[in-house]
Design an enzyme around this catalytic site. Structure first.
Site, mmCIF file in Angstrom:
data_model
loop_
_atom_site.group_PDB
_atom_site.id
_atom_site.type_symbol
_atom_site.label_atom_id
_atom_site.label_comp_id
_atom_site.label_asym_id
_atom_site.label_seq_id
_atom_site.Cartn_x
_atom_site.Cartn_y
_atom_site.Cartn_z
ATOM 1 N N LYS A 115 28.995 50.366 32.901
ATOM 2 C CA LYS A 115 30.047 51.149 33.573
ATOM 3 C C LYS A 115 29.425 52.161 34.527
ATOM 4 O O LYS A 115 29.919 52.403 35.627
ATOM 5 C CB LYS A 115 30.918 51.853 32.539
ATOM 6 N N LYS A 197 33.158 33.319 29.047
ATOM 7 C CA LYS A 197 34.210 33.542 28.071
ATOM 8 C C LYS A 197 35.589 33.671 28.734
ATOM 9 O O LYS A 197 35.687 34.167 29.855
ATOM 10 C CB LYS A 197 33.904 34.869 27.351
ATOM 11 N N LYS A 200 40.529 38.605 29.309
ATOM 12 C CA LYS A 200 41.808 39.084 29.850
ATOM 13 C C LYS A 200 41.631 39.785 31.193
ATOM 14 O O LYS A 200 42.566 39.907 31.962
ATOM 15 C CB LYS A 200 42.530 39.974 28.843
#
Ligand code: TRP
Length: 333
Positions: A115, A197, A200
């Protein structure tokens, strides 16, 4: 095996965007474990505020999540399903544990570093301290097992270190938790790019089936999922040469509880078209049921809030015992 005295703790950040990968990989197994373990399921709204969202969105996301949990089969009377911010002991323990966690340890966390180096504008200290809050979540309940994905395993390792360190000063206060590995199906991959993967947050929504997707869009997404052009077409598990087909076999196996080898026998000699159309039918059946239950719960916000209060008050009772032990151990009056 019955492990009803074993405590399972898990948490997710609030979002109505759960995928079929989450459902197969973790949620279905958690739901089964409600009968064999003492389970706590937490909606981690305090973790969620490390990134900005409006008050309206946060509230919506929490209610979406609890409605989705209920629709998937989480039972608020079997398990303790609660909201992190309603159990104030989480933030209290978090401060205490902050004093037993080193700066160096936190700065080695890869999720934080990602991040930070992604050029995120809002690198607040909440993001930095995030793993300590997570450790507090887990340690407050004498948790034995924590079902988590690979992306969170470094945080769990830190939790274990904090627990051991604290115990080495003050005696046996914390249970040192272990990771619970979810069984097959935990690794559902992206539909168009089965090298990564199913996530979302994927920018291409055609890679992902969301639990709240319309049936029409599920059907389109499965139809366009990559297979392979090997001839003759054969439906068998081969993660090197047939990633797409193997991924779809994992989906089907995860949803039906049939083993991969049973499915290979069932589909031997059948076409990819038949295979996909069966998958569409099975997913649609499940999602239609799940969504109608979701919308039923979601429209009753007062009920949802009551379920959260109920779970949180049960969690509070347990958390308070441990927090008091910790305070006493440190010497706080
Ligand atoms: N950080 C986890 C995630 O984003 C959510 C989480 C918060 C969690 N507290 C936890 C997971 C405790 C397991 C245990 O997925």
């Amino acid at each position: 095996m019955n492990d009803i005295n074993k405590v399972l703790f898990s948490a997710i950040q609030p979002s109505g965007q759960l995928t079929i990968g989450n459902y197969i990989g973790v949620m279905r197994q958690w739901i089964k474990m409600q009968d064999t373990h003492t389970c706590l399921y937490c909606i981690a709204d305090l973790h969620a505020i490390t990134t900005r969202r409006s008050p309206k969105e946060l509230r919506r996301d929490v209610l979406d999540t609890i409605a989705l949990y209920l629709a998937c089969g989480f039972d608020p009377y079997k398990s303790i399903i609660f909201l992190q911010s309603q159990v104030h002991q989480h933030s209290q323990l978090c401060w205490l544990l902050t004093c037993y966690t080193y700066y160096g340890e936190l700065s080695r966390m890869t999720q934080f570093k990602d991040k930070y180096f992604q050029g995120n504008k809002n690198v607040n200290s909440g993001l930095f301290n995030y793993p300590i809050l997570m450790a507090s979540d887990i340690l407050l309940y004498k948790t034995d097992i924590v079902p988590i994905g690979k992306d969170q395993s470094q945080h769990l390792e830190l939790t274990r270190n904090i627990a051991r360190r604290f115990n080495s000063y003050y005696g046996n206060i914390f249970t040192v938790p272990v990771r619970y590995m979810v069984k097959h199906g935990s690794n559902i991959l992206s539909l168009l790019n089965p090298c990564k993967k199913m996530s979302k947050s994927d920018s291409n929504k055609n890679n992902v089936i969301f639990l709240l997707d319309s049936i029409n869009s599920v059907s389109k997404k499965i139809q366009s999922a990559v297979t392979d052009s090997n001839n003759p077409h054969s439906i068998h598990y081969d993660m090197t040469n047939k990633k797409g087909i193997s991924n779809l076999l994992n989906v089907l196996s995860g949803l039906t509880d049939k083993t991969i080898s049973d499915l290979e026998i069932e589909y031997s000699g059948k076409s990819y078209r038949q295979f996909k159309s069966d998958i569409i039918e099975i997913i649609s059946d499940i999602l239609i049921r799940l969504q109608s239950s979701y919308f039923y719960y979601r429209q009753n916000e007062e009920y949802l809030e009551n379920i959260l209060y109920y779970g949180s008050s049960r969690a509070c009772l347990r958390a308070d015992k441990l927090l008091n032990k910790v305070k006493k151990a440190i010497g706080l009056i």
